[in-house]
Design a protein around this motif. Structure first.
Motif, short mmCIF file in Angstrom:
data_model
loop_
_atom_site.label_atom_id
_atom_site.label_comp_id
_atom_site.label_asym_id
_atom_site.label_seq_id
_atom_site.Cartn_x
_atom_site.Cartn_y
_atom_site.Cartn_z
N LYS A 145 30.59 -47.66 30.75
CA LYS A 145 30.91 -46.66 31.78
C LYS A 145 32.18 -45.88 31.41
N ARG A 146 32.22 -45.49 30.16
CA ARG A 146 33.35 -44.69 29.68
C ARG A 146 32.80 -43.54 28.84
N ARG A 205 34.05 -40.27 26.47
CA ARG A 205 35.14 -39.58 25.78
C ARG A 205 34.62 -38.25 25.25
N TRP A 245 32.69 -44.59 36.67
CA TRP A 245 32.90 -44.19 35.28
C TRP A 245 34.34 -43.71 35.05
N LYS A 246 34.79 -43.88 33.81
CA LYS A 246 36.10 -43.36 33.39
C LYS A 246 35.85 -42.21 32.43
N ASP A 257 37.50 -39.41 29.86
CA ASP A 257 38.67 -39.06 29.04
C ASP A 257 38.33 -37.79 28.28
N ASP A 275 41.82 -36.27 34.56
CA ASP A 275 40.77 -36.59 33.60
C ASP A 275 40.98 -35.93 32.24
#
Length: 285
Positions: free
Chosen positions: A106-107, A109, A138-139, A141, A194
């Motif tokens: 759940k990331r 990039r 979710w994260k 980046d 974000d």
């Protein structure tokens, strides 16, 4: 007025300076941009011609003038959700595919290259944050980079004119993520969290590893050998299963063997090693 067919010595010097510092080439047909882009700098310096500007640039007391000229010559054309068809494809195809393949971590990039004043990166952040339960937990980046320090500073500030804010933004989205502040509009701090903005020359080593890379409308200004070099840089930065998006007028065909058209998503690209891996896995089943 500059005659594209017979560029002056000053025009050639400025075009050469732009290419040496950024990799971007100006074709003879686009030489008119030099005079048009440098008009504000000429007024600031009290000059009337680009010849006088070039002469002044050679003096040691005006060492920063060349940098100012390059900044002025960079094409920072951008807008929110620029090319709506591309953003629809990102949401429905690329991001949905990555949502499934990255479900365990759940990331996500993302690298927005040549981000200019930040509209592309903010558009991505808005799209993800408005995705509802699909992206719960979710994260994100998002790294947004540009070779122009002035553009990056503006992007980081997150302040836009009324004209800029109205280009590509529906009223509902504008009111959700921006606040009016005098003559300008400012980005909601929650959205800025974000995104990281940084100066970066895309000709250099990539600044990390990413699941999605957007490199839109910049490679068209590079020579073919330089495009190949940049594709090599991008390939090392794309995680297995990652996706590359180029501008509508750009392609990997004839430019590199590091990327191939995505088999299921027209207009998007995957690393050639990913396709080889998929074919090998299919053969071993």
């Amino acid at each position: 007025m500059i005659d594209p067919a017979t560029p002056s010595a000053a025009t050639r010097i400025l075009a050469g300076l732009l290419e040496s510092r950024t990799g971007q080439q100006l074709s003879p047909a686009r030489n008119w941009r030099i005079e048009a882009s440098l008009k504000p700098l000429l007024r600031q310096q009290g000059l009337t011609t680009i010849d006088s500007l070039v002469r002044l640039m050679t003096r040691s007391t005006h060492a920063t003038l060349a940098t100012q000229a390059v900044e002025a010559l960079l094409n920072n054309e951008t807008s929110f959700f620029r090319d709506s068809a591309a953003f629809n494809q990102l949401e429905m195809d690329a991001l949905e595919s990555l949502r499934k393949s990255r479900a365990a971590t759940k990331r996500l990039r993302i690298w927005s290259t040549a981000c200019s004043t930040g509209q592309e990166a903010y558009s991505l952040a808005m799209m993800l944050r408005d995705g509802g339960m699909r992206w719960a937990g979710w994260k994100f980046d998002i790294l947004a980079t540009d070779i122009s320090g002035e553009a990056v500073d503006r992007a980081q500030a997150g302040r836009f004119s009324r004209f800029e804010i109205q280009r590509g933004l529906p009223v509902r989205t504008m009111l959700r993520w921006f606040r009016e502040d005098g003559e300008e509009w400012t980005v909601d701090p929650a959205l800025k969290r974000d995104i990281r903005f940084a100066t970066h020359d895309i000709r250099n080593a990539a600044p990390g590893q990413f699941d999605l890379i957007l490199c839109r409308n910049v490679l068209m200004y590079f020579s073919v050998p330089l495009r190949t070099q940049v594709f090599d840089r991008i390939a090392t930065a794309l995680e297995p299963g990652g996706i590359l998006m180029l501008g509508a007028g750009e392609t990997v065909l004839g430019q590199t063997d590091r990327f191939l058209s995505h088999p299921d998503m027209r207009g998007l690209y995957i690393a050639s090693t990913d396709l080889s891996r998929s074919l090998l896995q299919a053969a071993n089943r």
